[in-house]
Write a protein that holds these residues in place. Sequence first.
Motif, PDB file in Angstrom:
ATOM      1  N   ASP A 408     -15.573 -10.997 -10.931  1.00  0.00           N
ATOM      2  CA  ASP A 408     -14.726 -11.822 -11.787  1.00  0.00           C
ATOM      3  C   ASP A 408     -13.325 -11.858 -11.190  1.00  0.00           C
ATOM      4  O   ASP A 408     -12.850 -10.871 -10.613  1.00  0.00           O
ATOM      5  CB  ASP A 408     -14.683 -11.256 -13.212  1.00  0.00           C
ATOM      6  N   CYS A 410      -9.222 -12.086 -11.329  1.00  0.00           N
ATOM      7  CA  CYS A 410      -8.159 -11.576 -12.201  1.00  0.00           C
ATOM      8  C   CYS A 410      -7.402 -12.761 -12.806  1.00  0.00           C
ATOM      9  O   CYS A 410      -6.965 -13.656 -12.074  1.00  0.00           O
ATOM     10  CB  CYS A 410      -7.212 -10.682 -11.409  1.00  0.00           C
ATOM     11  N   ALA A 418     -12.406  -8.647  -8.775  1.00  0.00           N
ATOM     12  CA  ALA A 418     -13.088  -7.398  -9.116  1.00  0.00           C
ATOM     13  C   ALA A 418     -14.573  -7.535  -8.828  1.00  0.00           C
ATOM     14  O   ALA A 418     -15.191  -8.545  -9.177  1.00  0.00           O
ATOM     15  CB  ALA A 418     -12.867  -7.040 -10.581  1.00  0.00           C
ATOM     16  N   ILE A 430     -11.598  -3.360  -6.490  1.00  0.00           N
ATOM     17  CA  ILE A 430     -10.563  -4.356  -6.741  1.00  0.00           C
ATOM     18  C   ILE A 430     -10.070  -4.830  -5.376  1.00  0.00           C
ATOM     19  O   ILE A 430      -9.436  -4.084  -4.639  1.00  0.00           O
ATOM     20  CB  ILE A 430      -9.402  -3.773  -7.570  1.00  0.00           C
ATOM     21  N   LEU A 451     -19.291  -7.307 -15.313  1.00  0.00           N
ATOM     22  CA  LEU A 451     -17.891  -6.948 -15.559  1.00  0.00           C
ATOM     23  C   LEU A 451     -17.105  -8.181 -15.948  1.00  0.00           C
ATOM     24  O   LEU A 451     -17.443  -9.308 -15.572  1.00  0.00           O
ATOM     25  CB  LEU A 451     -17.261  -6.258 -14.341  1.00  0.00           C
ATOM     26  N   TRP A 453     -12.710  -9.281 -16.955  1.00  0.00           N
ATOM     27  CA  TRP A 453     -11.309  -8.897 -17.145  1.00  0.00           C
ATOM     28  C   TRP A 453     -10.929  -9.128 -18.605  1.00  0.00           C
ATOM     29  O   TRP A 453     -11.392 -10.088 -19.239  1.00  0.00           O
ATOM     30  CB  TRP A 453     -10.395  -9.716 -16.246  1.00  0.00           C
ATOM     31  N   ILE A 460     -10.286  -3.869 -17.498  1.00  0.00           N
ATOM     32  CA  ILE A 460     -11.553  -4.379 -16.983  1.00  0.00           C
ATOM     33  C   ILE A 460     -12.676  -3.696 -17.742  1.00  0.00           C
ATOM     34  O   ILE A 460     -12.661  -2.471 -17.912  1.00  0.00           O
ATOM     35  CB  ILE A 460     -11.708  -4.111 -15.473  1.00  0.00           C
ATOM     36  N   THR A 462     -16.688  -2.914 -17.719  1.00  0.00           N
ATOM     37  CA  THR A 462     -17.853  -2.880 -16.831  1.00  0.00           C
ATOM     38  C   THR A 462     -19.089  -2.482 -17.626  1.00  0.00           C
ATOM     39  O   THR A 462     -19.052  -1.536 -18.418  1.00  0.00           O
ATOM     40  CB  THR A 462     -17.649  -1.882 -15.677  1.00  0.00           C
ATOM     41  N   CYS A 476      -5.516  -1.185 -16.048  1.00  0.00           N
ATOM     42  CA  CYS A 476      -4.898  -1.620 -14.797  1.00  0.00           C
ATOM     43  C   CYS A 476      -3.406  -1.312 -14.841  1.00  0.00           C
ATOM     44  O   CYS A 476      -2.788  -1.383 -15.912  1.00  0.00           O
ATOM     45  CB  CYS A 476      -5.126  -3.118 -14.597  1.00  0.00           C
TER      46      CYS A 476
END
Length: 525
Positions: A408, A410, A418, A430, A451, A453, A460, A462, A476
């Motif tokens: 995905d 960011c 990611a 990342i 996953l 964001w 994130i 998962t 993050c």
Amino acid sequence: MEWKLERTARRRVRSEEEMLWENVMRVLAKDLRQKRNQGSPKMFDSAATPYSTFKSNFTKRPSAEVPVTSTPITTRWQQNQAGDWAAHSCGDSLSIPHLLESAGTVLQITPEKDTLIPGSYKELLKTPVKESSETNNFALHFHEASHAPDRSGKGNTASKGQKCLNQLFSTQKAFQQINGTMRLCDKSRCVWKGCKDGVSDESFHLKRFSDMNYPIHRPEVKIHLSGLRNDYYLNTLDWSFQNLVAIALESSVNIWNGESQNDIENIDLSLTCNYISSVSWMKEEMCLAVGTSEGEVQLWDVVTKKCLRNMLGHVSVVGALSWNHCILSSGSRLGHVYHHDVRVARHHVGTLCHKQAVSALKWSPDGRLLSSGCSDGLLTIWPHDPGAKAQGQPLKVIPQSTAVKALDWCPWQSMVLAIGGGMKDGCLHILDINTGKSIQTPSTNSQICSLIWLPRTKEIATGQGTPTNDVTLWACPTLSRSGGFFGHRGRVLHLALSPDQTRVFSAAADGTASVWKYYQPPSSS
């Protein structure tokens, strides 16, 4: 030297289509050997038509170069009766040459009747790639060529071979029309066995993670699913801007209203496909793109439950879909990525090529870059070029240690991506696309199946596989564990984010789905 290198080279893993081809050839060869008279000329040999020839005939067909024409997408208030009938009939045409001629028998593939239909021939075939998936179902219909001469006994033998195949396929017909169901969980009167067993599991999880220093989220809604395919390489969940959740269960799409949290609609595709392999909502529209196991990409109006158009071109499972305004990109297990412009009749406007199955597709938020994950462990970054040719070169290819499925972009950093590592890796990567290197790589000690964001909290989420089967939140930029959800007992295959970016929908291989709030907006008072 070439011979020595070939002998010492690493053994090649056979692909899914290759295993299917060998199984069908083995059945035909065995039957024809039994029926063949001694001393008659050789009529069929399973090794005479290798898989390489079989696959090349698929990939080199004329329709791969010439775009397929169909009716452009129209809004439902512009459709007349003739247009509705055309949409239902899905009148795309696809001409494919004959692939095999042997003893008066020819393998023909056409879009409707004489069709290569995944689903009729049920074999226990595992996807021969780096991550595990469940068994897949395929079928091959063999028909006698009208132009083949009837030589002494050959036509009779071919008909007997066809009869043998019909008997083989007839035993699987009972499994073709199975549709999945989606049912809300009534905590007080739920009869699903998993709810009764889940009481002890919940206490086990709470005791197991009681020493964690981060919050454990509880579900707001529990949903029981039947027919969710335990396939690592499918993408069968998406949450629309209209607060509708679409999830594919076998050959039907179930749509759950995230606002009322009660209404469940169903779109049945059992007459046209064996199972649905991917779904994706068109932004700010009530249009849902559906990829099928037969290689079709369909557009559906979920309000009227009408098929707006059927875009052909792929000849294998469409496992990934991604929208970029009016351009829909679709990826198949034969490694092709097609760009479809849904506004025009000749929808196929561009082609990208991979060497193995496409397991993930994601356009960047600004629409300038397309990331594609492949089962051979290659992450590829493509420029925005809807009219790309098959010989086009990517901007960057970043190899990974496992198949690339969970990825995905960011939302607040355009060049950061990611990626979730598979079973042999287990790390969250990342990546800085400019350098192609990882910024952070925390280990999850498990397979990362999905996953997303979370922009509200800059985290994130998962979805983990064995042994934890949980959803973990990572803060993050430190990527430290900041939260989790432990309600599933199977690997969390799919995650989706609500349009208000406060809730997460998770679906697991054990047939459970949960909606849980990870962010509480501050009160106005």
